[in-house]
Scaffold this motif. Structure first.
Motif, mmCIF file in Angstrom:
data_model
loop_
_atom_site.group_PDB
_atom_site.id
_atom_site.type_symbol
_atom_site.label_atom_id
_atom_site.label_comp_id
_atom_site.label_asym_id
_atom_site.label_seq_id
_atom_site.Cartn_x
_atom_site.Cartn_y
_atom_site.Cartn_z
ATOM 1 N N ALA A 1 0.830 -1.195 0.000
ATOM 2 C CA ALA A 1 0.000 0.000 0.000
ATOM 3 C C ALA A 1 0.867 1.247 0.000
ATOM 4 O O ALA A 1 0.542 2.245 -0.640
ATOM 5 N N ALA A 2 1.995 1.189 0.726
ATOM 6 C CA ALA A 2 2.908 2.330 0.763
ATOM 7 C C ALA A 2 3.495 2.591 -0.614
ATOM 8 O O ALA A 2 3.624 3.747 -1.036
ATOM 9 N N MET B 1 -0.772 12.509 -2.792
ATOM 10 C CA MET B 1 -0.487 13.542 -1.803
ATOM 11 C C MET B 1 -0.590 12.943 -0.405
ATOM 12 O O MET B 1 -1.451 12.106 -0.136
ATOM 13 N N ALA B 2 0.312 13.400 0.484
ATOM 14 C CA ALA B 2 0.299 12.946 1.872
ATOM 15 C C ALA B 2 0.184 14.155 2.788
ATOM 16 O O ALA B 2 0.859 15.172 2.596
ATOM 17 N N ASP B 3 -0.673 14.026 3.795
ATOM 18 C CA ASP B 3 -0.897 15.110 4.749
ATOM 19 C C ASP B 3 -0.467 14.636 6.137
ATOM 20 O O ASP B 3 -0.950 13.614 6.632
ATOM 21 N N LEU B 4 0.443 15.381 6.751
ATOM 22 C CA LEU B 4 0.920 15.039 8.089
ATOM 23 C C LEU B 4 -0.060 15.475 9.179
ATOM 24 O O LEU B 4 0.116 15.140 10.347
ATOM 25 N N GLY B 5 -1.053 16.231 8.792
ATOM 26 C CA GLY B 5 -2.074 16.641 9.756
ATOM 27 C C GLY B 5 -1.717 17.872 10.571
ATOM 28 O O GLY B 5 -2.457 18.249 11.487
ATOM 29 N N ILE C 1 1.755 9.639 9.079
ATOM 30 C CA ILE C 1 0.967 10.310 8.030
ATOM 31 C C ILE C 1 -0.518 10.134 8.318
ATOM 32 O O ILE C 1 -0.980 9.013 8.550
ATOM 33 N N LYS C 2 -1.240 11.238 8.315
ATOM 34 C CA LYS C 2 -2.662 11.212 8.669
ATOM 35 C C LYS C 2 -3.560 10.859 7.493
ATOM 36 O O LYS C 2 -4.600 10.229 7.659
ATOM 37 N N GLU C 3 -3.147 11.257 6.282
ATOM 38 C CA GLU C 3 -4.019 11.041 5.116
ATOM 39 C C GLU C 3 -3.194 10.959 3.846
ATOM 40 O O GLU C 3 -2.219 11.698 3.687
ATOM 41 N N ILE C 4 -3.594 10.074 2.947
ATOM 42 C CA ILE C 4 -3.007 9.979 1.610
ATOM 43 C C ILE C 4 -4.149 10.053 0.611
ATOM 44 O O ILE C 4 -5.141 9.322 0.747
ATOM 45 N N VAL D 1 4.085 12.373 -2.569
ATOM 46 C CA VAL D 1 4.931 11.245 -2.178
ATOM 47 C C VAL D 1 5.875 10.945 -3.328
ATOM 48 O O VAL D 1 5.439 10.558 -4.412
ATOM 49 N N GLU D 2 7.177 11.122 -3.098
ATOM 50 C CA GLU D 2 8.156 10.942 -4.166
ATOM 51 C C GLU D 2 8.692 9.512 -4.237
ATOM 52 O O GLU D 2 8.986 9.007 -5.321
ATOM 53 N N SER D 3 8.871 8.880 -3.093
ATOM 54 C CA SER D 3 9.415 7.521 -3.076
ATOM 55 C C SER D 3 9.099 6.867 -1.738
ATOM 56 O O SER D 3 8.615 7.516 -0.808
#
Length: 223
Positions: free
Chosen positions: A89-90, A97-101, A217-220, A193-195
């Motif tokens: 999944a990762a 996009m990833a949100d750290l919250g 990470i809170k949300e992708i 998310v680059e890698s």
């Protein structure tokens, strides 16, 4: 006879060869205990019968232990499957996009702080605002023409009044005009998310100039 430690049952004189209980690995399972029980019952001394209740209790306990061991093995297999699924999944998050919250940065007592901001559009001009926990603007950094992407900024810890800001947590956001003159906003904590990097069983995603553990990470989501 103590069946909890025996690895070989010596048959009574007159026992048939095929009745000999032999365990080359020195490990007794519930089936081995049952064989020992049957052999002992067959060749026990009638004047001094063995304590069958003790062996039956031990056999029952062994069966329970074996069931628990099998359950633990099954749960481990399930955990391994979920872990592998999490890693795949990762990998699937690359390009999203990833949100750290949060939009936090931490300023040390005598240091400076660098941070990344992602701009989904080209920047014509604008400002980066650094605010304290009460929402008061502590420092404003000017934005000039920038290309779409992640850009790194450095704050030396100075305030708008030329003083030194107190050490602690601050919040960073950007307000700018894009290439077409439309007003846009961005902030620290949201990045493409680059890698993906794997360190043992833990996956970390590259967000901006840093790798962040997946658990933080809170949300992708789709960009």
């Amino acid at each position: 006879m103590d069946v909890t430690t025996a690895t070989r049952a010596t048959p009574t004189i007159g026992a048939k060869k095929e009745d000999t209980v032999f365990n080359p690995k020195g490990v007794l399972g519930k089936d081995d205990f049952l064989k020992l029980l049957v052999t002992e019952l067959q060749y026990q001394d009638p004047t001094d019968p063995m304590d069958t209740e003790k062996i039956l209790n031990q056999t029952s306990q062994l069966a329970t232990l074996e069931a628990q061991t099998n359950t633990n093995k099954t749960m481990k297999k399930i955990a391994d499957v979920f872990q592998s699924s999490s890693q795949f999944a990762a990998i699937g998050a690359i390009g999203k996009m990833a949100d750290l919250g949060n939009d936090d940065v931490r300023l040390d007592e005598d240091g400076r702080v660098s941070f990344d901001i992602y701009f989904p559009d080209s920047v014509r001009n604008g400002t980066v605002e650094i605010t304290d926990s009460s929402g008061r603007v502590v420092k404003t950094l000017p934005l000039s023409s920038l290309e779409k992407g992640v850009h790194t900024f450095t704050w030396d810890g100075g305030t708008a009044g030329g003083e030194r800001a107190e050490a602690g947590v601050y919040h960073v956001s950007a307000h700018y005009l894009d290439g077409s003159g439309e007003q846009k906003k961005s902030r620290v904590g949201i990045y493409p998310v680059e890698s993906v990097r794997f360190d043992g069983s833990e996956a970390s995603l590259k967000l901006g100039s840093h790798y962040v553990p997946l658990a933080q990470i809170k949300e992708i989501y789709e960009g």
